[in-house]
Design a protein around this motif. Structure first.
Motif, PDB file in Angstrom:
ATOM      1  N   VAL A 383      -1.304  15.854   1.453  1.00 56.89           N
ATOM      2  CA  VAL A 383      -1.747  15.180   0.291  1.00 56.89           C
ATOM      3  C   VAL A 383      -2.221  13.829   0.576  1.00 56.89           C
ATOM      4  O   VAL A 383      -1.795  12.957   1.424  1.00 56.89           O
ATOM      5  CB  VAL A 383      -0.692  15.062  -0.868  1.00 56.89           C
ATOM      6  N   ALA A 384      -3.260  13.294  -0.329  1.00 52.33           N
ATOM      7  CA  ALA A 384      -3.721  12.045  -0.341  1.00 52.33           C
ATOM      8  C   ALA A 384      -3.073  11.145  -1.231  1.00 52.33           C
ATOM      9  O   ALA A 384      -3.288  11.243  -2.506  1.00 52.33           O
ATOM     10  CB  ALA A 384      -5.312  12.050  -0.644  1.00 52.33           C
ATOM     11  N   GLY A 385      -2.274  10.194  -1.090  1.00 50.04           N
ATOM     12  CA  GLY A 385      -1.844   9.338  -1.814  1.00 50.04           C
ATOM     13  C   GLY A 385      -1.250   8.051  -1.099  1.00 50.04           C
ATOM     14  O   GLY A 385      -1.490   7.619   0.099  1.00 50.04           O
ATOM     15  N   ASP A 397       5.857   9.492   8.370  1.00 49.77           N
ATOM     16  CA  ASP A 397       5.567   8.825   6.992  1.00 49.77           C
ATOM     17  C   ASP A 397       5.643   9.558   5.973  1.00 49.77           C
ATOM     18  O   ASP A 397       5.419  10.760   5.815  1.00 49.77           O
ATOM     19  CB  ASP A 397       4.298   8.045   7.172  1.00 49.77           C
ATOM     20  N   LEU A 398       6.157   9.171   4.603  1.00 47.78           N
ATOM     21  CA  LEU A 398       6.174   9.691   3.381  1.00 47.78           C
ATOM     22  C   LEU A 398       4.886   9.291   2.672  1.00 47.78           C
ATOM     23  O   LEU A 398       4.607   8.226   2.570  1.00 47.78           O
ATOM     24  CB  LEU A 398       7.511   9.014   2.654  1.00 47.78           C
ATOM     25  N   VAL A 399       4.348  10.460   2.042  1.00 48.44           N
ATOM     26  CA  VAL A 399       3.084  10.399   1.389  1.00 48.44           C
ATOM     27  C   VAL A 399       3.362  10.926  -0.104  1.00 48.44           C
ATOM     28  O   VAL A 399       3.838  11.980  -0.277  1.00 48.44           O
ATOM     29  CB  VAL A 399       1.736  10.986   2.027  1.00 48.44           C
ATOM     30  N   ILE A 400       3.091  10.048  -1.232  1.00 47.53           N
ATOM     31  CA  ILE A 400       3.499  10.408  -2.507  1.00 47.53           C
ATOM     32  C   ILE A 400       2.108  10.626  -3.034  1.00 47.53           C
ATOM     33  O   ILE A 400       1.594   9.390  -3.097  1.00 47.53           O
ATOM     34  CB  ILE A 400       4.678   9.653  -3.219  1.00 47.53           C
ATOM     35  N   SER A 401       1.841  11.533  -3.981  1.00 46.90           N
ATOM     36  CA  SER A 401       0.733  11.672  -4.656  1.00 46.90           C
ATOM     37  C   SER A 401       0.886  12.203  -6.156  1.00 46.90           C
ATOM     38  O   SER A 401       1.835  12.660  -6.175  1.00 46.90           O
ATOM     39  CB  SER A 401      -0.744  12.241  -3.940  1.00 46.90           C
ATOM     40  N   SER A 402       0.052  12.348  -6.752  1.00 43.01           N
ATOM     41  CA  SER A 402       0.038  12.895  -8.264  1.00 43.01           C
ATOM     42  C   SER A 402      -0.288  14.389  -7.898  1.00 43.01           C
ATOM     43  O   SER A 402       0.198  15.144  -8.995  1.00 43.01           O
ATOM     44  CB  SER A 402      -1.338  12.774  -9.003  1.00 43.01           C
ATOM     45  N   GLU A 403      -0.402  15.048  -6.826  1.00 43.97           N
ATOM     46  CA  GLU A 403      -0.267  16.456  -6.586  1.00 43.97           C
ATOM     47  C   GLU A 403       0.909  16.849  -5.916  1.00 43.97           C
ATOM     48  O   GLU A 403       1.273  18.107  -6.162  1.00 43.97           O
ATOM     49  CB  GLU A 403      -1.627  16.656  -5.327  1.00 43.97           C
ATOM     50  N   THR A 458       8.355   8.950  -9.652  1.00 45.15           N
ATOM     51  CA  THR A 458       7.213   9.892 -10.041  1.00 45.15           C
ATOM     52  C   THR A 458       7.251  11.227  -9.496  1.00 45.15           C
ATOM     53  O   THR A 458       6.903  12.089 -10.107  1.00 45.15           O
ATOM     54  CB  THR A 458       5.961   9.083  -9.391  1.00 45.15           C
ATOM     55  N   VAL A 459       8.223  11.435  -8.372  1.00 45.10           N
ATOM     56  CA  VAL A 459       8.564  12.765  -7.719  1.00 45.10           C
ATOM     57  C   VAL A 459       9.257  13.561  -8.724  1.00 45.10           C
ATOM     58  O   VAL A 459       8.983  14.590  -9.064  1.00 45.10           O
ATOM     59  CB  VAL A 459       8.834  12.526  -6.501  1.00 45.10           C
ATOM     60  N   ASP A 460      10.424  12.796  -9.189  1.00 48.05           N
ATOM     61  CA  ASP A 460      11.200  13.499 -10.342  1.00 48.05           C
ATOM     62  C   ASP A 460      10.542  13.753 -11.615  1.00 48.05           C
ATOM     63  O   ASP A 460      10.970  14.932 -12.046  1.00 48.05           O
ATOM     64  CB  ASP A 460      12.535  12.403 -10.632  1.00 48.05           C
ATOM     65  N   ALA A 461       9.486  13.006 -11.655  1.00 43.50           N
ATOM     66  CA  ALA A 461       8.932  13.236 -13.166  1.00 43.50           C
ATOM     67  C   ALA A 461       7.891  14.352 -12.974  1.00 43.50           C
ATOM     68  O   ALA A 461       7.435  15.177 -13.937  1.00 43.50           O
ATOM     69  CB  ALA A 461       8.061  11.786 -13.808  1.00 43.50           C
ATOM     70  N   ALA A 462       7.372  14.328 -11.837  1.00 43.98           N
ATOM     71  CA  ALA A 462       6.167  15.437 -11.541  1.00 43.98           C
ATOM     72  C   ALA A 462       6.617  17.032 -11.357  1.00 43.98           C
ATOM     73  O   ALA A 462       5.834  17.697 -11.534  1.00 43.98           O
ATOM     74  CB  ALA A 462       5.321  14.945 -10.190  1.00 43.98           C
ATOM     75  N   VAL A 463       7.843  17.133 -10.857  1.00 41.96           N
ATOM     76  CA  VAL A 463       8.383  18.336 -10.298  1.00 41.96           C
ATOM     77  C   VAL A 463       8.724  19.093 -11.645  1.00 41.96           C
ATOM     78  O   VAL A 463       9.444  18.472 -12.515  1.00 41.96           O
ATOM     79  CB  VAL A 463       9.649  18.465  -9.375  1.00 41.96           C
TER      80      VAL A 463
END
Length: 575
Positions: A383-385, A397-403, A458-463
């Motif tokens: 993902v791009a984030g 590395d950890l990448v967090i995005s809206s997807e 944001t991860v918890d909210a998006a799952v």
């Protein structure tokens, strides 16, 4: 003959058998109908429905499979009537006072359950959904509440989704099946986690496993028996490499069968077993079964059809086929199909098998030399984030995005997108394990990355909420370096007891010790330089300084290696 009738709207079948009376109530629901986040809910309903039976003088049991749940017993006419009535009444109102107790029983049962071929292969072929769920622990039962469990029973355990079978001298008088109304549920569509076949993956140390999805029918069944005969002959009788060399065939309920074969091996004979196994597949693909072997296998298979109680013995499978919408055939029709299958028909199946195959080879072995492609252990993209650096040297590395979420390093990426997240295991200490429907999984331990609390939130909210599994507190918090567990390891790597990388106090002490060590060496150099040209100072003094530096370098290098080993030990095993 098999006779059809109905009991309270439930389709039923009966076959005459002298003496013993047996009966079973089959529902078209199993593990493949669940989601990863709710795995075990069908098994939990089965346990709750049987609780009120208590201790009985007759034998009864329940079983939850991939596609069907089965309640069955042997007993008198009164026993059969009472048992089936009690199961139906319990399904209508499950004893929720037993909910937590039955959950504990299921967890205990799981610890003693052995892993069979279907469990070993399912995840890699199907992913973390449908038929692949047999590979996973029953994580879902932990957070299930009374309302959700009863709703599952009301939806799936209905008279429209049930079939009764009775084998004995007669159908018990006054038989009642007071089930809720409901629809017949179709067999779930098969998914795939394999971009291509034939494919292979590494796993285990003592067995070679193979499976292939092939058209259902007598030719496929005969091929499976022929494969078993050839494996036994080659690997046990002739080579002496294996003790167990076997194969079998199971209907998937959708017009396809899965042929599964295995052969065990000692560590020093794994290469021979793997080579011999692939040779057998290739030989059958090239020339098929010898006619005398086919005739022998066919005659042996036909013996089961000639038994006096042949119809009674196959009633539970007949009822399952009825629920799955498959053709219902008499013994005569089954025998006709068996004898109509020619050597050419079986050879046609043998030619399809390797190309459709999935092979598990022992750890450290490969099968690309035989034309098998390694099953994917990484994702095709990240993902791009926002990128968060790993705290461990050479860690991803950890990448967090809206997807979704990705772990990225030089070797590739592991990605779980929120819209295809089969489950997110969530521990009270902040640890997370995200598992995609393709079987790719990643560990997210906050202490391993330079990431802020808001980004993790944001991860918890998006799952999706339906994919979240609240896990109990774990005794020792693991802090994996790579943070990744892919495929089969996602189902088997425990969430506790992992080795820990050095803590803050240990890192400070090691840094201080290293600084003092290098400072001592530097002082020694300056002392020798300060005394240079003085009488008595020569090559021997410089040799002592050089030796001191060698000892210090070795000490520092051993500390670095130990730190790397601890970091690697803290990471889950890659698949």
């Amino acid at each position: 003959m098999i006779h059809h009738f109905e009991v309270d709207g439930v389709p039923a079948v009966f076959a005459h058998r002298a003496g013993r009376l047996s009966a079973g109530l089959v529902f078209r629901v199993g593990q493949a109908d669940e989601t990863l986040a709710r795995t075990g809910i069908t098994h939990l309903v089965e346990h709750l429905a049987l609780h009120r039976q208590g201790v009985a003088d007759y034998h009864f049991n329940g079983a939850t499979g991939s596609l069907h749940t089965h309640f069955h017993l042997d007993g008198s006419e009164q026993d059969v009537s009472s048992f089936l009535l009690g199961v139906c009444q319990s399904l209508a109102q499950l004893p929720m006072d037993r909910l937590e107790t039955e959950k504990a029983i299921l967890r205990t049962e799981e610890t003693g359950r052995s892993t069979g071929p279907a469990e070993a292969m399912g995840l890699w072929r199907y992913g973390a959904q449908g038929h692949g769920l047999v590979s996973y622990p029953e994580w879902g039962i932990t957070g299930l509440g009374p309302q959700e469990v009863q709703q599952w029973a009301d939806t799936w355990f209905t008279r429209g989704n049930a079939a009764l079978w009775v084998a004995g001298e007669r159908v018990p008088a006054g038989l009642r099946l007071p089930l809720r109304a409901g629809a017949r549920m179709p067999v779930p569509a098969a998914t795939s986690a394999l971009p291509t076949t034939p494919a292979y993956f590494n796993g285990g140390t003592g067995q070679v496993l193979f499976d292939a999805v092939l058209p259902h029918g007598a030719a496929t069944s005969l091929y499976a028996s022929g494969l078993e005969r050839e494996l036994f002959r080659t690997l046990r009788q002739e080579g002496g490499y294996s003790y167990t060399a076997t194969a079998g065939c199971a209907h998937r309920g959708d017009g396809w069968s899965v042929v599964t074969a295995l052969a065990d091996a000692l560590p020093e004979q794994q290469d021979a077993v793997l080579g011999g196994f692939i040779d057998v597949l290739a030989r059958l693909e090239a020339v098929g079964l010898a006619q005398h072997d086919l005739d022998s296998i066919r005659s042996r298979a036909d013996e089961a059809h000639l038994l006096p109680d042949a119809d009674a013995e196959r009633l539970h499978r007949y009822a399952a086929d009825l629920l799955s919408g498959l053709p219902l055939r008499s013994v005569e029709e089954l025998r006709a199909e068996l004898w109509a299958a020619t050597a050419q028909d079986v050879h046609a199946i043998a030619r399809q098998a390797p190309a459709a195959g999935l092979l598990r080879v022992p750890l450290g072995r490969r099968a690309d030399w035989a034309g098998y492609t390694a099953a994917p252990t990484t994702s095709t993209s990240a993902v791009a984030g926002r990128r968060h650096r790993s705290r461990a040297k050479d860690g991803p590395d950890l990448v967090i995005s809206s997807e979704g979420v990705s772990l990225v390093d030089a070797e590739g990426a592991l990605t779980v997108r929120y819209d295809s997240c089969a489950a997110m295991l969530s521990w009270p200490d902040g640890g997370r394990r995200l598992i995609g429907t393709d079987g790719i999984a990643l560990e997210l331990e906050p202490g391993c990355f330079a990431v802020d609390v808001q980004s993790l939130a944001t991860v918890d909210a998006a799952v999706p909420a339906a994919a979240v599994v609240r896990m109990p507190a774990r005794g020792a918090r693991p802090a994996p370096n790579a943070g990744a567990a892919v495929g089969a390891s996602a189902a088997t790597v425990p969430a506790t007891g992992a080795a820990q990388p050095f803590g803050r106090g240990q890192r400070f002490a090691l840094a201080a010790l290293t600084a003092v060590t290098w400072l001592w060496g530097a002082i020694a150099v300056f002392m020798v330089l300060g005394e240079a040209g003085q009488p008595g100072v020569g090559a021997a003094d410089w040799a002592v300084v050089g030796f001191t530096w060698v000892i210090e370098a070795a000490l520092v290098w051993s500390v670095i290696k130990r730190r790397r080993r601890r970091s690697r030990a803290a990471a889950p095993s890659p698949r």
